[in-house]
Write a protein that holds these residues in place. Structure first.
Motif, short mmCIF file in Angstrom:
data_model
loop_
_atom_site.label_atom_id
_atom_site.label_comp_id
_atom_site.label_asym_id
_atom_site.label_seq_id
_atom_site.Cartn_x
_atom_site.Cartn_y
_atom_site.Cartn_z
N UNK A 173 -53.69 4.33 19.47
CA UNK A 173 -52.96 5.47 20.15
C UNK A 173 -52.24 4.97 21.06
N UNK A 174 -52.36 3.59 21.37
CA UNK A 174 -51.28 3.27 22.47
C UNK A 174 -49.81 2.67 21.97
N UNK A 175 -49.56 2.53 20.87
CA UNK A 175 -48.36 2.30 20.23
C UNK A 175 -47.25 3.57 20.47
N UNK A 176 -46.01 3.37 20.74
CA UNK A 176 -45.23 4.34 20.97
C UNK A 176 -44.74 5.15 19.65
N UNK A 177 -44.80 4.36 18.48
CA UNK A 177 -44.46 5.17 17.24
C UNK A 177 -45.44 4.75 16.06
N UNK A 178 -45.58 5.76 15.23
CA UNK A 178 -46.57 5.56 14.28
C UNK A 178 -46.29 4.25 13.37
N UNK A 179 -44.93 4.19 13.03
CA UNK A 179 -44.52 2.97 12.45
C UNK A 179 -44.99 1.73 13.08
N UNK A 180 -44.82 1.23 14.30
CA UNK A 180 -45.27 0.28 14.85
C UNK A 180 -46.66 -0.03 14.56
N UNK A 181 -47.54 1.09 14.64
CA UNK A 181 -49.02 0.84 14.73
C UNK A 181 -49.39 0.57 13.34
N UNK A 182 -48.42 1.10 12.19
CA UNK A 182 -48.88 0.59 10.79
C UNK A 182 -48.49 -0.94 10.66
N UNK A 183 -47.26 -1.21 11.01
CA UNK A 183 -46.93 -2.53 10.83
C UNK A 183 -48.03 -3.37 11.43
N UNK A 184 -48.35 -3.29 12.55
CA UNK A 184 -49.54 -3.82 13.32
C UNK A 184 -50.81 -4.04 12.33
N UNK A 185 -51.23 -2.93 11.84
CA UNK A 185 -52.38 -2.77 10.93
C UNK A 185 -52.12 -4.04 9.83
N UNK A 186 -50.98 -3.69 9.18
CA UNK A 186 -50.91 -4.53 7.95
C UNK A 186 -50.75 -5.93 8.30
N UNK A 187 -50.10 -6.44 9.37
CA UNK A 187 -50.37 -7.80 9.74
C UNK A 187 -51.38 -8.23 10.24
N UNK A 188 -52.13 -7.28 10.77
CA UNK A 188 -53.67 -7.77 11.05
C UNK A 188 -54.49 -7.85 9.73
#
Length: 392
Positions: A173-188
């Motif tokens: 919820x804290x990421x400014x864009x959904x794309x940044x959140x999705x990229x962070x999830x894949x990297x995790x």
């Protein structure tokens, strides 16, 4: 810039002995004019906000004092009604940054708070009325984005994005864009997969002599269906699928309130999210700034004063430990007093049954042969005694 220059010059005048005298005379009996005027040190981020805020709090007194002939201020050097209006608007834009900085300097703040603080900062500045200071607002926003999105790009750096994802108060919820959140999830997911592969490789090396017997007990064996063991690529896909499933389950759960402790959540749920929990200690523990450590050094300087120069290092460490950890007794509650002493508690220096404490003597000789209490005498009490005689 012109407004800051005028305010700075005015504050300098009012901080002189003459200025203080004039300000005191005009504010006598006024309870609203008690704040000390501040000058901005160049090394502090919030210095100009603090200066403008102190001026605004003393507005009534400054209006009366600036026209006093003793200060020698011309009409152009004095604050006009339009200048006061601009000060109020500038404070509204700078205040979110001031609050965010204070939160980032807290003792209980971790690196997971950086992305949410920046997101909140940009959102609140965007909502400020900018009539008359549109250029200042736009420049301030551009500088924040250039610093956090351009120079550091915090939402793309794993130390920030992983910590935010693993914080149950924020998650995606804290990421400014959904794309940044999705990229962070894949990297995790890739990070967890790499960690599991490393653990599995170490287990295979340790059990090389019994490889056949121990193969089923490897770290990743339970993640892989036996039918897929023939193809290593399929094994990696199955592992990634299981990690993604657990991550999605974690993200879909209701987030914690902001005043709750994320580490307490992981202490309870480490087995339920066993694939993610190994990364919590690595990414969710680092502080975002060194200010808490600097405050600790300042506290050590206050404790080790001129009258306590012979304080042992271990006693200094105990003093610092108590100073900063006694607060944990009331953390997360409204209670301000210490907990009640439990029944049957015996203090370390209290009288044991059948044994009496030695009498207190007012003489210079200390009768503590039967006690284990450490006595530390400051340097100004017994200058002629050696260190060995001072500590028993």
């Amino acid at each position: 810039k012109l407004l800051i220059k005028k305010v700075k010059n005015l504050v300098k005048k009012l901080r002189t002995p003459t200025g203080k005298r004039v300000l005191k005379e005009v504010t006598t009996g006024n309870q609203n004019s008690v704040c000390t005027l501040k000058l901005p040190p160049e090394t502090r981020w919030n210095s100009y906000y603090i200066m403008l805020d102190s001026l605004q709090k003393n507005k009534d007194g400054v209006i009366l004092a600036q026209s006093d002939t003793a200060l020698g201020l011309s009409a152009r050097e004095q604050m006009s009604p339009y200048n006061w209006e601009l000060v109020g608007k500038a404070l509204a834009i700078l205040k979110p940054a001031y609050i965010a900085t204070k939160e980032a300097e807290g003792d209980n703040t971790s690196v997971s708070d950086v992305i949410p603080l920046v997101t909140k900062l940009i959102y609140e500045i965007n909502n400020v009325e900018h009539t008359g200071i549109g250029t200042f607002k736009a420049t301030w926003l551009n500088e924040i984005k250039r610093y956090f999105d351009g120079k550091y790009n915090i939402e793309s750096r794993i130390e920030f994005s992983f910590a935010t994802l693993l914080d149950p108060r924020y998650k995606t919820a804290a990421f400014r864009t959904r794309n940044n959140a999705s990229v962070a999830k894949e990297l995790l997911i890739q990070e967890v997969q790499q960690l599991l592969n490393q653990q599995d490789a170490r287990q295979r090396v340790d059990s090389s002599s019994e490889a056949t017997e121990n193969q089923a007990s490897s770290t990743t064996a339970w993640l892989v269906d036996p039918a897929d063991t023939e193809d290593e690529d399929d094994n990696e896909q199955v592992m990634a699928r299981n990690i993604r499933k657990q991550l999605n389950e974690y993200v879909k759960e209701k987030r914690l309130r902001l005043n709750e402790d994320p580490l307490s959540f992981w202490a309870v749920n480490k087995d339920r999210f066993n694939l993610l929990s190994p990364l919590v200690r690595k990414y969710l523990s680092a502080p975002p700034a060194s200010t808490s450590v600097e405050r600790l050094f300042s506290a050590a300087g206050n404790i080790l004063g001129t009258k306590r120069l012979r304080l042992k290092p271990e006693n200094l460490e105990c003093n610092l430990f108590l100073k900063y950890n006694l607060r944990a007794l009331t953390l997360g509650s409204t209670r301000t007093s210490l907990p009640d002493v439990p029944d049957g508690y015996t203090a370390p220096n209290s009288c044991v049954e059948g044994q009496e404490l030695p009498e207190v003597s007012l003489s210079t000789e200390h009768h503590d042969a039967d006690s284990n209490v450490e006595i530390i005498i400051s340097s100004d009490e017994e200058d002629n005694e050696s260190t060995e005689d001072l500590v028993e």
